[in-house]
Design a protein around this motif. Structure first.
Motif, PDB file in Angstrom:
ATOM      1  N   THR A  59      -6.161   5.060 -13.116  1.00  9.33           N
ATOM      2  CA  THR A  59      -5.131   4.146 -13.619  1.00  9.33           C
ATOM      3  C   THR A  59      -3.759   4.571 -13.103  1.00  9.33           C
ATOM      4  N   GLU A  60      -3.476   5.877 -13.157  1.00  9.53           N
ATOM      5  CA  GLU A  60      -2.197   6.383 -12.650  1.00  9.53           C
ATOM      6  C   GLU A  60      -2.065   6.140 -11.141  1.00  9.53           C
ATOM      7  N   GLY A  62      -3.396   3.800  -9.497  1.00  9.94           N
ATOM      8  CA  GLY A  62      -3.201   2.366  -9.310  1.00  9.94           C
ATOM      9  C   GLY A  62      -1.750   1.940  -9.463  1.00  9.94           C
ATOM     10  N   ARG A  63      -0.949   2.763 -10.110  1.00  3.67           N
ATOM     11  CA  ARG A  63       0.477   2.466 -10.289  1.00  3.67           C
ATOM     12  C   ARG A  63       1.328   2.952  -9.116  1.00  3.67           C
ATOM     13  N   ASN A  65       2.929   3.235  -5.403  1.00  4.54           N
ATOM     14  CA  ASN A  65       3.376   2.247  -4.437  1.00  4.54           C
ATOM     15  C   ASN A  65       2.455   2.295  -3.220  1.00  4.54           C
ATOM     16  N   GLN A  66       1.619   1.293  -3.063  1.00  3.97           N
ATOM     17  CA  GLN A  66       0.661   1.266  -1.966  1.00  3.97           C
ATOM     18  C   GLN A  66       1.327   1.009  -0.616  1.00  3.97           C
TER      19      GLN A  66
END
Length: 150
Positions: A59-60, A62-63, A65-66
């Motif tokens: 979850t972290e 996923g936050r 910056n891709q």
């Protein structure tokens, strides 16, 4: 739930199976479903995260910056090595060959198993001893610097 703590030296059989110390299995949250996610450690070791803790890490991640190349590289690397490992009936996990090789562990050899609060670390004993000997800062100084501001 209490975190993982303590240490043990365990054997790794020829198939890469390693017993998880009983005291660490007892600290495993039922939400982990007797499953760990193994991945490359930040030093030359294997990290074993309980499945539920790994889900929080996902979850972290996923936050992040891709569009940031460093974030992409980190996510790619940690997930490239990640593999779910269920405890078998004898309380063992079968460590993936790639992680055994990365950590310098020897099938049929020994492993230093360290409780590290939210995860278990698996080290080759000689690599762990060298890591400890390479620490330039004293335990007292490190504790003051890391914990002093809390």
């Amino acid at each position: 739930m209490a975190g993982f703590k303590g240490q043990a030296e365990n054997s790794i059989d020829g198939k890469g199976r390693m017993p998880v110390p009983a005291k660490m299995r007892r600290a495993l949250d039922p939400a982990a479903k007797e499953t760990f996610v193994a991945t490359r450690g930040l030093e030359q070791c294997v990290f074993l995260y309980p499945l539920n803790t790994w889900e929080e890490i996902e979850t972290e991640m996923g936050r992040l910056n891709q569009f940031d190349p460093q974030a992409r590289a980190f996510v790619r690397t940690i997930n490239m090595w990640a593999e779910e490992l269920a405890l078998d009936g004898q309380g063992r996990v079968a460590l993936p060959k790639s992680l055994v090789e990365f950590a310098g562990l020897q099938p049929g050899g020994r492993a230093q198993v360290i409780g590290a609060f939210d995860r278990i670390e698996v080290w080759d004993p000689a690599v762990f001893e060298a890591h400890l000997n390479d620490q330039t800062e004293s335990y007292e100084s490190l504790a003051e610097r890391v914990m002093g501001g809390i």
